[in-house]
Design a protein around this motif. Structure first.
Motif, mmCIF file in Angstrom:
data_model
loop_
_atom_site.group_PDB
_atom_site.id
_atom_site.type_symbol
_atom_site.label_atom_id
_atom_site.label_comp_id
_atom_site.label_asym_id
_atom_site.label_seq_id
_atom_site.Cartn_x
_atom_site.Cartn_y
_atom_site.Cartn_z
ATOM 1 N N UNK A 253 0.811 -1.211 0.000
ATOM 2 C CA UNK A 253 0.000 0.000 0.000
ATOM 3 C C UNK A 253 0.844 1.259 0.000
ATOM 4 N N UNK A 254 0.414 2.216 -0.809
ATOM 5 C CA UNK A 254 1.029 3.540 -0.768
ATOM 6 C C UNK A 254 0.629 4.215 0.537
ATOM 7 N N UNK A 255 1.582 4.664 1.344
ATOM 8 C CA UNK A 255 1.238 5.187 2.675
ATOM 9 C C UNK A 255 0.461 6.491 2.655
ATOM 10 N N UNK A 256 0.539 7.258 1.562
ATOM 11 C CA UNK A 256 -0.130 8.552 1.528
ATOM 12 C C UNK A 256 -1.614 8.425 1.212
ATOM 13 N N UNK A 257 -1.951 7.629 0.192
ATOM 14 C CA UNK A 257 -3.351 7.596 -0.235
ATOM 15 C C UNK A 257 -3.998 6.228 -0.119
ATOM 16 N N UNK A 258 -3.294 5.217 0.354
ATOM 17 C CA UNK A 258 -3.926 3.960 0.686
ATOM 18 C C UNK A 258 -4.267 3.056 -0.474
ATOM 19 N N UNK B 133 1.116 23.733 -7.125
ATOM 20 C CA UNK B 133 0.292 23.520 -5.934
ATOM 21 C C UNK B 133 1.161 23.528 -4.686
ATOM 22 N N UNK B 134 2.274 22.777 -4.733
ATOM 23 C CA UNK B 134 3.171 22.742 -3.580
ATOM 24 C C UNK B 134 3.788 24.105 -3.299
ATOM 25 N N UNK B 135 4.173 24.815 -4.372
ATOM 26 C CA UNK B 135 4.809 26.128 -4.194
ATOM 27 C C UNK B 135 3.823 27.152 -3.659
ATOM 28 N N UNK B 136 2.557 27.053 -4.060
ATOM 29 C CA UNK B 136 1.562 28.059 -3.674
ATOM 30 C C UNK B 136 0.953 27.770 -2.312
ATOM 31 N N UNK B 137 0.585 26.523 -2.067
ATOM 32 C CA UNK B 137 -0.168 26.182 -0.863
ATOM 33 C C UNK B 137 0.646 25.386 0.167
ATOM 34 N N UNK B 138 1.764 24.832 -0.244
ATOM 35 C CA UNK B 138 2.562 24.023 0.667
ATOM 36 C C UNK B 138 2.353 22.535 0.422
ATOM 37 N N UNK B 139 3.263 21.739 0.966
ATOM 38 C CA UNK B 139 3.217 20.297 0.722
ATOM 39 C C UNK B 139 2.046 19.613 1.415
ATOM 40 N N UNK B 140 1.554 20.182 2.495
ATOM 41 C CA UNK B 140 0.394 19.580 3.165
ATOM 42 C C UNK B 140 -0.820 19.601 2.251
ATOM 43 N N UNK B 141 -1.018 20.711 1.543
ATOM 44 C CA UNK B 141 -2.120 20.794 0.583
ATOM 45 C C UNK B 141 -1.848 19.871 -0.601
ATOM 46 N N UNK B 142 -0.591 19.807 -1.023
ATOM 47 C CA UNK B 142 -0.243 18.898 -2.117
ATOM 48 C C UNK B 142 -0.565 17.450 -1.784
ATOM 49 N N UNK C 226 -10.137 19.988 -4.810
ATOM 50 C CA UNK C 226 -9.796 19.558 -3.459
ATOM 51 C C UNK C 226 -10.082 20.698 -2.494
ATOM 52 N N UNK C 227 -10.992 20.459 -1.549
ATOM 53 C CA UNK C 227 -11.354 21.485 -0.559
ATOM 54 C C UNK C 227 -10.483 21.272 0.670
ATOM 55 N N UNK C 228 -9.396 22.020 0.726
ATOM 56 C CA UNK C 228 -8.469 21.876 1.835
ATOM 57 C C UNK C 228 -9.008 22.559 3.093
ATOM 58 N N UNK C 229 -9.756 23.637 2.918
ATOM 59 C CA UNK C 229 -10.380 24.363 4.023
ATOM 60 C C UNK C 229 -11.596 25.085 3.461
ATOM 61 N N UNK C 230 -12.432 25.665 4.315
ATOM 62 C CA UNK C 230 -13.601 26.386 3.799
ATOM 63 C C UNK C 230 -13.240 27.503 2.820
ATOM 64 N N UNK D 294 -2.865 16.516 0.290
ATOM 65 C CA UNK D 294 -4.325 16.412 0.287
ATOM 66 C C UNK D 294 -4.860 16.273 -1.135
ATOM 67 N N UNK D 295 -4.247 16.974 -2.077
ATOM 68 C CA UNK D 295 -4.645 16.871 -3.485
ATOM 69 C C UNK D 295 -4.434 15.450 -3.997
ATOM 70 N N UNK D 296 -3.313 14.851 -3.655
ATOM 71 C CA UNK D 296 -3.025 13.479 -4.101
ATOM 72 C C UNK D 296 -4.018 12.494 -3.495
ATOM 73 N N UNK D 297 -4.316 12.654 -2.207
ATOM 74 C CA UNK D 297 -5.288 11.761 -1.573
ATOM 75 C C UNK D 297 -6.673 11.919 -2.190
ATOM 76 N N UNK D 298 -7.062 13.156 -2.451
ATOM 77 C CA UNK D 298 -8.376 13.408 -3.048
ATOM 78 C C UNK D 298 -8.453 12.829 -4.460
ATOM 79 N N UNK D 299 -7.370 12.960 -5.202
ATOM 80 C CA UNK D 299 -7.346 12.420 -6.554
ATOM 81 C C UNK D 299 -7.479 10.894 -6.520
ATOM 82 N N UNK D 300 -6.760 10.237 -5.629
ATOM 83 C CA UNK D 300 -6.847 8.786 -5.527
ATOM 84 C C UNK D 300 -8.270 8.344 -5.201
ATOM 85 N N UNK D 301 -8.919 9.053 -4.288
ATOM 86 C CA UNK D 301 -10.292 8.721 -3.923
ATOM 87 C C UNK D 301 -11.233 8.935 -5.104
ATOM 88 N N UNK D 302 -11.036 10.020 -5.837
ATOM 89 C CA UNK D 302 -11.882 10.310 -7.000
ATOM 90 C C UNK D 302 -11.743 9.222 -8.061
#
Length: 381
Positions: free
Chosen positions: A224-229, A267-276, A333-337, A278-286
């Motif tokens: 399993x990939x540890x980031x997105x399962x 995405x990483x440069x603008x929002x940071x790696x935490x948001x990046x 990807x909705x990282x926050x409201x 989250x984008x990868x996890x959301x993409x995997x789920x989608x």
């Protein structure tokens, strides 16, 4: 059956973008809610040991005719044929050694064979003049075999065999098959031994359940990939190789999609790696929600994913790829409201051909198609 087994193997990776948290069956589940997959694994882990034990038993029990002769030289002449019957146990050993029999068949055949063997032993003691006096200790072999031979079968069957093996001599005596059977002396010897045997069986079964659970967790972690399962690169490649073999055996088409998030560095440069992340996890789920259970999804590393699609025409595979692309584009990807990260993906699509030796060949073509999608403006197949 082979096709169904292959489909199950191809989807071992955790689904819905999250690592499975289901626990393998514990002791109570083994007793009352046996799981077929668990029981099959338990048999596979013990079948070689059980086969070897049965071979030893089939040779050891006939050799005890020497004991018959020492105890009663005259009566021993009537036990030769019964002792030789024990050699047939080797047939059950062959059945355990082979891979042709289902665990349910072996789980029934083993206790029945051992019960018949014990019944033969009761008859042997009956034919010997002092058999019931000097042969009581021989019943301990039934308890010994209950513990050792029963490790590979479901616990409730193993426990049931132990009870039946203890009660069988009583039943044979009450039926008139062992008229001089000493019920009291046998009961004092064997019923406490039965209790100890059952406790030992439960302890061993519980230890195996814990080992099984640990192995299942380690297997999930390694696959399993540890980031997105979802499946990692190594495990996805294994699934793809199995699917290729399945394709060639049954003549099904297979398509490989290589997918990459467009401008992910921004995405990483603008929002940071935490948001990046989250984008990868959301993409995997989608992606997982859009795929069938017979298709495969894995993360190749970074922002790159791979998907194999089975069956259908090339036009259908292209439709699947376009649907994935449009669904990703429509699902930010909705990282926050206040933060919604919109992302698009480029997809390279390739079909397995008869000229492909293995997964590496189709990977190369899909990767080239992915670069072509990038070079032509991204967000396309």
């Amino acid at each position: 059956m082979a096709d169904r087994r292959h489909r199950q193997e191809s989807n071992d990776a955790p689904q819905d973008g999250a690592m499975s948290q289901e626990k393998p069956p514990g002791l109570l589940q083994q007793l009352f809610f046996s799981d077929p997959e668990f029981n099959e694994k338990k048999l596979q882990d013990h079948k070689r040991f059980t086969a070897a034990l049965l071979v030893i038993t089939s040779l050891f029990l006939p050799s005890l005719w020497v004991w018959d002769y020492i105890t009663d030289p005259v009566g021993a002449m009537n036990t030769i044929g019964l002792r030789l019957l024990y050699l047939l146990i080797i047939l059950l050993a062959v059945a355990f050694w082979s891979d042709r029999f289902h665990y349910k068949q072996l789980a029934v055949a083993l206790p029945l064979t051992l019960l018949v063997s014990e019944g033969i032993f009761v008859e042997i003691l009956t034919r010997l003049g002092t058999g019931m006096t000097h042969g009581m200790g021989g019943f301990m072999y039934a308890m010994f075999l209950s513990v050792l031979a029963g490790q590979g079968i479901p616990l409730f069957i193993s426990l049931g065999f132990t009870v039946m093996a203890t009660a069988l001599p009583h039943a044979m005596a009450l039926a008139g098959l062992a008229p001089e059977f000493p019920h009291l002396r046998y009961g004092i010897l064997m019923w406490p031994a039965m209790g100890l045997t059952m406790v030992t069986q439960c302890v061993l079964a519980n230890e195996y359940a814990q080992r099984y659970q640990l192995e299942a967790r380690l297997k999930a972690l390694s696959n399993t990939d540890p980031l997105c399962g979802i499946a990692n690169r190594r495990y996805f490649t294994q699934m793809l190789e199995r699917e290729i073999q399945h394709n060639r055996r049954y003549g099904h088409r297979l398509f490989l999609l290589m997918l990459d998030i467009d401008h992910f560095k921004n995405v990483n440069d603008t929002y940071g790696h935490a948001v990046g992340d989250q984008v990868i996890r959301h993409l995997a789920s989608t992606l997982q929600k859009e795929l069938r259970s017979v298709d495969g999804l894995g993360r190749m590393g970074g922002e790159e994913f791979a998907i194999f699609v089975t069956g259908g025409e090339p036009a259908h595979a292209k439709e699947v790829a376009e649907r994935l692309r449009t669904q990703v584009e429509a699902s930010p990807t909705h990282y926050s409201p206040t933060i919604a990260v919109h992302q698009t993906v480029s997809i390279g699509l390739a079909q397995l051909t008869s000229a492909d030796i293995g997964s590496a060949d189709v990977f190369v073509r899909a990767d080239r198609a992915l670069y072509a999608a990038k070079n032509r403006g991204r967000n396309q197949v």
